[in-house]
Motif scaffolding. Structure first.
Motif, PDB file in Angstrom:
ATOM      1  N   GLY A 155       0.765  -1.236   0.000  1.00  0.00           N
ATOM      2  CA  GLY A 155       0.000   0.000   0.000  1.00  0.00           C
ATOM      3  C   GLY A 155       0.793   1.281   0.000  1.00  0.00           C
ATOM      4  N   GLY A 156       2.107   1.209   0.074  1.00  0.00           N
ATOM      5  CA  GLY A 156       2.881   2.441   0.027  1.00  0.00           C
ATOM      6  C   GLY A 156       2.851   3.051  -1.363  1.00  0.00           C
ATOM      7  N   GLY A 157       3.459   4.225  -1.507  1.00  0.00           N
ATOM      8  CA  GLY A 157       3.510   4.865  -2.815  1.00  0.00           C
ATOM      9  C   GLY A 157       3.747   6.344  -2.716  1.00  0.00           C
ATOM     10  N   VAL A 207       2.170  10.181  -3.168  1.00  0.00           N
ATOM     11  CA  VAL A 207       0.911  10.912  -3.096  1.00  0.00           C
ATOM     12  C   VAL A 207       1.211  12.381  -2.878  1.00  0.00           C
ATOM     13  CG1 VAL A 207       0.644  10.582  -0.610  1.00  0.00           C
ATOM     14  CG2 VAL A 207      -1.394  10.895  -2.035  1.00  0.00           C
ATOM     15  N   SER A 249      -4.342  10.773   0.547  1.00  0.00           N
ATOM     16  CA  SER A 249      -4.499   9.642   1.460  1.00  0.00           C
ATOM     17  C   SER A 249      -3.825   8.397   0.899  1.00  0.00           C
ATOM     18  CB  SER A 249      -5.983   9.335   1.682  1.00  0.00           C
ATOM     19  OG  SER A 249      -6.653  10.420   2.268  1.00  0.00           O
ATOM     20  N   LEU A 250      -3.392   7.555   1.807  1.00  0.00           N
ATOM     21  CA  LEU A 250      -2.888   6.222   1.478  1.00  0.00           C
ATOM     22  C   LEU A 250      -3.352   5.266   2.564  1.00  0.00           C
ATOM     23  CD1 LEU A 250       0.852   6.747   0.400  1.00  0.00           C
ATOM     24  CD2 LEU A 250      -1.017   5.957  -1.069  1.00  0.00           C
ATOM     25  N   ARG A 251      -3.461   4.012   2.183  1.00  0.00           N
ATOM     26  CA  ARG A 251      -3.796   2.980   3.158  1.00  0.00           C
ATOM     27  C   ARG A 251      -2.733   1.889   3.092  1.00  0.00           C
ATOM     28  NH1 ARG A 251      -8.251   1.537   6.083  1.00  0.00           N
ATOM     29  NH2 ARG A 251      -8.475  -0.673   6.622  1.00  0.00           N
ATOM     30  N   LEU A 252      -2.091   1.643   4.224  1.00  0.00           N
ATOM     31  CA  LEU A 252      -1.103   0.568   4.339  1.00  0.00           C
ATOM     32  C   LEU A 252      -1.771  -0.651   4.961  1.00  0.00           C
ATOM     33  CD1 LEU A 252       1.986   2.521   5.753  1.00  0.00           C
ATOM     34  CD2 LEU A 252       1.273   2.235   3.378  1.00  0.00           C
ATOM     35  N   GLN A 312      -4.746   3.711   7.910  1.00  0.00           N
ATOM     36  CA  GLN A 312      -5.348   4.684   7.008  1.00  0.00           C
ATOM     37  C   GLN A 312      -4.719   6.036   7.281  1.00  0.00           C
ATOM     38  OE1 GLN A 312      -7.634   4.277   4.486  1.00  0.00           O
ATOM     39  NE2 GLN A 312      -7.236   6.440   4.037  1.00  0.00           N
ATOM     40  N   ASN A 341      -4.593   9.920   6.239  1.00  0.00           N
ATOM     41  CA  ASN A 341      -5.273  11.029   5.564  1.00  0.00           C
ATOM     42  C   ASN A 341      -4.517  12.329   5.805  1.00  0.00           C
ATOM     43  OD1 ASN A 341      -7.352   9.212   4.814  1.00  0.00           O
ATOM     44  ND2 ASN A 341      -8.502   9.668   6.690  1.00  0.00           N
ATOM     45  N   VAL A 350       6.664   5.411   1.700  1.00  0.00           N
ATOM     46  CA  VAL A 350       5.600   6.408   1.538  1.00  0.00           C
ATOM     47  C   VAL A 350       6.276   7.736   1.223  1.00  0.00           C
ATOM     48  CG1 VAL A 350       3.804   7.728   2.715  1.00  0.00           C
ATOM     49  CG2 VAL A 350       3.965   5.249   3.051  1.00  0.00           C
ATOM     50  N   VAL A 365       5.418  11.723   0.138  1.00  0.00           N
ATOM     51  CA  VAL A 365       4.399  12.767   0.012  1.00  0.00           C
ATOM     52  C   VAL A 365       5.049  13.986  -0.618  1.00  0.00           C
ATOM     53  CG1 VAL A 365       2.662  14.122   1.212  1.00  0.00           C
ATOM     54  CG2 VAL A 365       3.302  11.867   2.090  1.00  0.00           C
TER      55      VAL A 365
END
Length: 120
Positions: free
Chosen positions: A8-10, A12, A17-20, A81, A83, A116, A118
């Motif tokens: 779920g990383g990435g 953004v 928002s991201l969810r791991l 989660q 946000n 992650v 940002v």
């Protein structure tokens, strides 16, 4: 042997928002606390959020009100989660679990980490 696998990383943009997610598997009898930590280059690994098997949660001040940790005890999974992400949330995030194995050993296990990033 117990494995923790994160996803779920990435990348953004700030405010997004991201969810791991993290799934534990292997010789598991039960899992006590589960959590998420993060670590940047040259920095110590720090707690982001933790959750007990009963569902009690604990958050770092920097993420309170923005991140939510949850778990599924039946599936041995924990999620985060995230946000209102900020550039300062950029780090490698690690899943952690305190596990009683089927051989009745109590060990601390870590995932491989997920990046992650940002952007501002």
């Amino acid at each position: 042997q117990v494995q923790l696998v994160e996803s779920g990383g990435g990348l953004v943009q700030a405010g997004g928002s991201l969810r791991l997610s993290c799934a534990a598997s292997g010789s598991i009898f039960s899992i006590n606390d589960m959590g998420w930590y993060r670590q940047g280059p040259g920095k110590q690994r720090e707690l982001v959020a933790a959750i007990t098997s009963a569902g009690s949660t604990n958050y770092a001040d920097a993420v309170k009100g923005r991140f939510t940790i949850s778990r599924d005890n039946a599936e041995n999974t924990v999620s985060l989660q995230m946000n209102s992400l900020k550039p300062e949330d950029t780090d490698v995030y690690y899943c952690n679990a305190h596990v009683w194995t089927t051989r009745r050993y109590y060990n601390d296990y870590w995932g491989q980490g997920t990046q992650v990033t940002v952007s501002s």
